[in-house]
Design a protein around this motif. Structure first.
Motif, short mmCIF file in Angstrom:
data_model
loop_
_atom_site.label_atom_id
_atom_site.label_comp_id
_atom_site.label_asym_id
_atom_site.label_seq_id
_atom_site.Cartn_x
_atom_site.Cartn_y
_atom_site.Cartn_z
N THR A 8 62.54 18.96 76.66
CA THR A 8 62.97 19.50 75.38
C THR A 8 64.31 19.23 74.42
OG1 THR A 8 63.17 21.49 75.82
CG2 THR A 8 61.11 21.62 75.72
N ASP A 9 64.35 19.57 73.87
CA ASP A 9 65.88 19.40 72.86
C ASP A 9 65.83 20.60 72.78
OD1 ASP A 9 64.19 16.28 71.88
OD2 ASP A 9 62.87 16.98 70.69
N TYR A 10 67.06 20.81 73.75
CA TYR A 10 67.04 22.74 73.47
C TYR A 10 68.78 21.77 73.03
CZ TYR A 10 70.15 26.16 74.92
OH TYR A 10 70.94 27.24 74.72
N SER A 11 69.28 22.67 72.50
CA SER A 11 70.57 22.76 72.25
C SER A 11 70.95 23.61 72.26
CB SER A 11 70.56 21.98 70.64
OG SER A 11 72.51 21.91 70.63
N PRO A 12 72.36 24.00 73.19
CA PRO A 12 73.47 24.98 73.16
C PRO A 12 73.81 26.00 71.77
CG PRO A 12 74.18 24.19 74.38
CD PRO A 12 73.27 22.81 73.40
N ASP A 13 73.68 24.73 70.57
CA ASP A 13 73.81 25.68 70.18
C ASP A 13 73.02 26.07 68.93
OD1 ASP A 13 72.97 23.00 68.97
OD2 ASP A 13 73.60 23.15 67.07
N PHE A 14 71.80 25.72 69.42
CA PHE A 14 70.36 27.13 68.62
C PHE A 14 69.93 28.32 69.44
CE2 PHE A 14 67.23 23.40 69.48
CZ PHE A 14 67.50 22.24 67.93
N ASP A 15 71.30 28.37 69.60
CA ASP A 15 71.51 30.21 70.37
C ASP A 15 71.95 31.10 69.08
OD1 ASP A 15 71.16 29.32 73.38
OD2 ASP A 15 72.43 29.63 73.66
N GLU A 16 73.50 30.23 68.92
CA GLU A 16 73.51 30.72 66.92
C GLU A 16 72.85 30.82 65.91
OE1 GLU A 16 76.29 33.43 65.44
OE2 GLU A 16 75.94 33.27 67.82
N LYS A 17 71.79 29.59 66.17
CA LYS A 17 70.94 29.11 65.12
C LYS A 17 69.90 30.26 64.81
CE LYS A 17 72.17 24.91 64.00
NZ LYS A 17 71.70 22.88 63.65
N PHE A 18 69.54 30.72 66.51
CA PHE A 18 68.30 31.48 66.29
C PHE A 18 68.92 32.75 66.49
CE2 PHE A 18 65.65 28.01 67.55
CZ PHE A 18 64.57 29.18 67.95
N TYR A 19 70.44 33.47 66.57
CA TYR A 19 70.60 34.25 66.05
C TYR A 19 70.16 35.25 64.61
CZ TYR A 19 73.66 38.84 66.28
OH TYR A 19 73.93 40.14 66.23
N LYS A 20 71.61 34.23 64.03
CA LYS A 20 71.51 34.16 62.70
C LYS A 20 70.17 34.37 61.95
CE LYS A 20 76.02 32.57 62.86
NZ LYS A 20 77.48 31.27 62.19
#
Length: 153
Positions: A8-20
């Protein structure tokens, strides 16, 4: 043993994107669309990336806060064209809200003091209505008796 399948193309910046995104009322599934991934990937990330799981968990709380704040603003007239029915539909579907039956409310021991207070208020109102109904009935009887006396004269 090697993992099979496409990574999968997980990126740690997804954490903040999903939260926001979720803090603005969007679902986790809608946030998938924002980052260009699938629900299946996001559910996999929840299992294997603790920081992502934490961000989505906090996002769900923030999402509910957003919807509750929106509902409160709409109910008090701060949002033009607010649809209470639509808001209720969202709350029931996203957050598993449900209508409570009187039996559920009365049977919950946490509600006993509140229920007792409400029952006392209702009894007082009922007693007042009963007095008013007796007075109305007496007035009707007096009127009928007066008319009967006039018709006999």
């Amino acid at each position: 043993m090697k993992a099979h399948g496409r990574p999968t193309d997980y990126s740690p910046d997804f954490d903040e994107k999903f939260y926001k995104a979720m803090a603005e009322g969007l679902t986790m599934e809608a946030a998938c669309g924002l980052v260009g991934t699938t629900k299946a990937n996001a559910y996999e990330w929840l299992k294997v990336h603790p920081s992502f799981s934490d961000a989505v968990s906090r996002g769900r709380s923030a999402q509910q806060l957003w919807w509750e704040n929106t509902g409160r603003a709409g109910i008090v007239g701060k949002l033009p064209r607010f649809s209470a029915a639509g808001w209720i539909f969202v709350m029931k579907n996203l957050f598993k809200w449900q209508d409570n039956s009187m039996v559920e409310v009365l049977s919950d021991p946490r509600n006993s003091e509140v229920v007792q207070t409400q029952l006392e208020v209702l009894k007082q109102k009922f007693d007042k209505l009963l007095v008013l109904e007796r007075e109305r009935q007496q007035a009707d009887d007096d009127y009928d008796a007066e008319r009967g006396n006039k018709n006999q004269s």
